[in-house]
Design a protein around this motif. Structure first.
Motif, mmCIF file in Angstrom:
data_model
loop_
_atom_site.group_PDB
_atom_site.id
_atom_site.type_symbol
_atom_site.label_atom_id
_atom_site.label_comp_id
_atom_site.label_asym_id
_atom_site.label_seq_id
_atom_site.Cartn_x
_atom_site.Cartn_y
_atom_site.Cartn_z
ATOM 1 N N GLY A 211 0.709 -1.015 -0.312
ATOM 2 C CA GLY A 211 -0.202 -0.289 -0.100
ATOM 3 C C GLY A 211 0.728 1.730 -0.344
ATOM 4 O O GLY A 211 0.208 2.219 -0.718
ATOM 5 N N ASP A 212 2.260 1.120 0.777
ATOM 6 C CA ASP A 212 2.489 2.047 0.683
ATOM 7 C C ASP A 212 3.324 3.157 -0.774
ATOM 8 O O ASP A 212 3.407 3.847 -1.089
ATOM 9 N N LEU A 213 3.537 1.563 -1.543
ATOM 10 C CA LEU A 213 4.414 1.691 -2.468
ATOM 11 C C LEU A 213 3.460 2.204 -3.522
ATOM 12 O O LEU A 213 3.690 2.985 -4.218
ATOM 13 N N LEU A 214 1.823 1.203 -3.410
ATOM 14 C CA LEU A 214 0.752 2.292 -4.133
ATOM 15 C C LEU A 214 0.493 3.744 -4.525
ATOM 16 O O LEU A 214 0.097 4.112 -5.537
ATOM 17 N N ASN A 215 0.499 4.161 -2.944
ATOM 18 C CA ASN A 215 0.002 5.009 -3.010
ATOM 19 C C ASN A 215 0.865 6.749 -2.790
ATOM 20 O O ASN A 215 0.323 7.551 -3.750
ATOM 21 N N ALA A 216 2.329 6.011 -3.012
ATOM 22 C CA ALA A 216 3.224 7.261 -3.318
ATOM 23 C C ALA A 216 3.379 7.289 -5.053
ATOM 24 O O ALA A 216 3.783 8.543 -5.412
ATOM 25 N N LEU A 217 2.416 6.142 -5.461
ATOM 26 C CA LEU A 217 2.266 6.480 -6.894
ATOM 27 C C LEU A 217 1.079 6.976 -7.118
ATOM 28 O O LEU A 217 0.759 8.156 -8.020
ATOM 29 N N TYR A 218 0.327 7.217 -6.538
ATOM 30 C CA TYR A 218 -1.359 7.523 -7.135
ATOM 31 C C TYR A 218 -1.672 8.298 -7.218
ATOM 32 O O TYR A 218 -2.634 9.028 -8.366
ATOM 33 N N THR A 219 -1.214 9.552 -6.789
ATOM 34 C CA THR A 219 -1.645 11.195 -6.792
ATOM 35 C C THR A 219 -0.211 11.528 -8.208
ATOM 36 O O THR A 219 -1.238 11.879 -8.217
ATOM 37 N N LYS A 220 0.570 10.699 -8.352
ATOM 38 C CA LYS A 220 0.801 11.462 -9.489
ATOM 39 C C LYS A 220 0.488 10.554 -10.532
ATOM 40 O O LYS A 220 0.437 11.125 -12.306
ATOM 41 N N PHE A 221 -0.157 9.188 -10.554
ATOM 42 C CA PHE A 221 -0.530 8.363 -12.116
ATOM 43 C C PHE A 221 -1.567 7.777 -11.749
ATOM 44 O O PHE A 221 -2.717 6.333 -11.356
#
Length: 560
Positions: A211-221
């Motif tokens: 979740g930490d990995l995905l959330n770090a990218l979610y706002t960008k993509f």
């Protein structure tokens, strides 16, 4: 002079041919044919243009092959495995030397969060990887991707699925560490973490890392199909589901051409008891799945339709909406052939009718529940088969036929033994929960209250520890809710109230759980909480014109 010019032209052409061969290494057509790739037109049932989200995935593929590769990865991220394989096959036809296209074929036959790959799928993926590994000129990054999925396929004949998932996770971690700026490596590593997560680990350590990995990218993509999809899977648990709600409400708009993308948000809606949103999600998903079956010439029905129906019926039942639940059940009863035949459809075939009779306490019907006629052998699906035996057991217990109940208990114990022999700990535990609960109710009806309560509590604790399978909307009836029902019949309403509350924390807004809490509060003299739960039940059933007697009961209470 002319002779020299012709000679020079010949040299140039020869050099160009050699250069092209070096750029696009030759791959034996025989080897490609041996993979037996899925081919054909891409099927999309969205009303407008094909939409599967947006992403960038750099590879050595060129031209049209590069664009098709990107589309294939989008489909892969939404678990549109057959369509993804067909698109990767197009890439191979266009550019046989594109090593990553063979990686894509192997990934399309992996499906880490569904049922383990079949021997046929494993053979196909392995053959594709054999070609990928022999193609020269790959970048180190591409080698890393290919070696990572190869870690799953290596020695598949002798190594179990979970062990190979752990190897895939370790390999993806190494790839992610070596390429920290590669978003796709990060996203597929998050998927690998989810695939390798232990269902009994209630710290959710791997899921939280994912979740930490995905959330770090979610706002960008925000329109990346893999990011939004895997966030939903990552947080598909009672304790974490709230974190996935924004992604759940986003995913269908990101990839509307995917039936799975239309369905997947309902996992979170179900976890949070948001029944109206779950219903709309699965109405869309089932419609898309029907379209897919027709467009693809599938004989009978597609498995995604049954999967959506399972969630749809469950949501209707939790609103007390028997009218629409029965409509879907009647339609479901006309279905006898679904492709592909797998554990997902076996579960739906068993769970849908069992849910209907158990939720409505139709005990006579439950006691005589038949196995649904389908295009597979029930003996291959012991966990799914056990659901029908469990429904029969509860029906027999509640109609006073303990002899019949004991026959069903024996069937449950035999199913658990078979799953234990197969070293399938998760499914073995799920059936063990049913066997313990069933035996507890038999003991209770025999007047052995202390033994019954002890066994029923053990069943509830084991179910909490085991968790639910990511494919299912939930157990046909929570064991802790059954414990509350038993306590109520023992006239221990205050204790039952606490048990219902605990059950509702894991399965919020369950119709019978809320009603159970209401009755327990009322009978224990807690009028304040009885009013709270009665209002909650009315809110749940709002807009359904529910004819359930439970709704009439709470309305009478509130008027009094």
């Amino acid at each position: 002079m002319k002779t020299k010019n012709y000679l020079w032209l010949f040299v140039l052409i020869t050099v160009s041919i050699v250069a092209c061969k070096n750029d696009t290494p030759e791959v034996s057509q025989k080897k490609i044919d041996e993979i037996n790739l899925k081919r054909g037109d891409i099927i999309s049932c969205s009303p407008g243009k094909e939409e599967f989200g947006t992403l960038e995935f750099e590879t050595s593929c060129k031209g049209k092959a590069k664009d098709n590769f990107t589309t294939a990865v989008k489909m892969l991220h939404s678990f549109e495995y057959e369509e993804a394989e067909k698109m990767f096959a197009k890439v191979i036809d266009e550019e046989p030397g594109c090593a990553m296209a063979y990686w894509g074929v192997a990934m399309s036959n992996f499906h880490p969060l569904w049922s383990p790959a079949t021997p046929e799928e494993l053979k196909k993926g392995n053959k594709a990887l054999e070609i990928a590994q022999t193609i020269p000129g790959k970048t180190n990054r591409e080698e890393g991707y290919i070696n990572a999925i190869a870690a799953y396929y290596n020695n598949w004949e002798k190594t179990d699925h979970r062990t190979r998932c752990l190897k895939f996770e370790a390999a993806m971690k190494a790839l992610h560490s070596a390429n920290p700026e590669d978003n796709e490596a990060t996203i597929f590593y998050a998927l690998a973490l989810d695939a390798a997560a232990d269902p009994s680990d209630k710290t959710y350590s791997k899921q939280k890392e994912a979740g930490d990995l995905l959330n770090a990218l979610y706002t960008k993509f925000p329109n990346h199909p893999g990011i939004v999809h895997y966030i939903i899977h990552t947080y598909d648990s009672p304790e974490l589901a709230e974190r996935a709600l924004p992604a759940a409400r986003k995913y269908a708009a990101v990839a509307p051409s995917s039936a799975h993308a239309l369905h997947m948000p309902s996992h979170i809606f179900t976890r949070l008891g948001l029944w109206d949103e779950g219903i709309q999600s699965n109405i869309s998903s089932v419609s898309s799945a029907k379209c897919y079956a027709e467009a693809g010439g599938i004989k009978g029905h597609w498995d995604e339709e049954l999967h959506g129906l399972d969630y749809l019926v469950y949501s209707y039942l939790q609103k007390g909406d028997n009218i629409h639940a029965k409509q879907q059940l009647d339609y479901f009863n006309t279905i006898t052939e679904v492709h592909p035949a797998n554990f997902k459809i076996a579960y739906a075939f068993a769970a849908i009718p069992a849910r209907y009779v158990i939720e409505n306490k139709l005990w006579k019907e439950a006691a005589n529940l038949p196995f649904h006629k389908a295009n597979f052998d029930w003996e291959k699906y012991q966990w799914e088969k056990a659901i029908t035996h469990f429904a029969r057991l509860l029906g027999s217990v509640n109609t006073g036929n303990l002899a019949a109940a004991k026959v069903e208990l024996t069937a449950l114990q035999q199913a658990q033994n078979k799953l234990s022999e197969q070293k399938d700990a998760f499914k073995s535990n799920k059936v063990q929960v049913q066997a313990k609960a069933g035996e507890a109710w038999i003991l209770f009806k025999e007047g052995k209250n202390d033994e019954a309560l002890q066994l029923m509590k053990a069943a509830a604790d084991l179910e909490d520890k085991t968790g639910k399978h990511p494919v299912t909307p939930g157990d046909v009836i929570p064991a802790r809710e059954l414990l509350g029902n038993m306590l109520m019949q023992m006239k221990k309403s205050a204790e039952a109230l606490n048990v219902y509350k605990a059950s509702l924390r894991n399965t919020p807004n369950r119709f019978n759980g809320v009603y159970g809490a209401y009755t327990a509060a009322k009978e224990s003299g807690n009028s304040t909480q009885a009013k709270e739960y009665s209002n909650q039940l009315i809110q749940i059933a709002q807009s359904t014109n529910s004819d359930r007697p439970e709704v009439a009961s709470v309305k009478t209470f509130l008027k009094g």
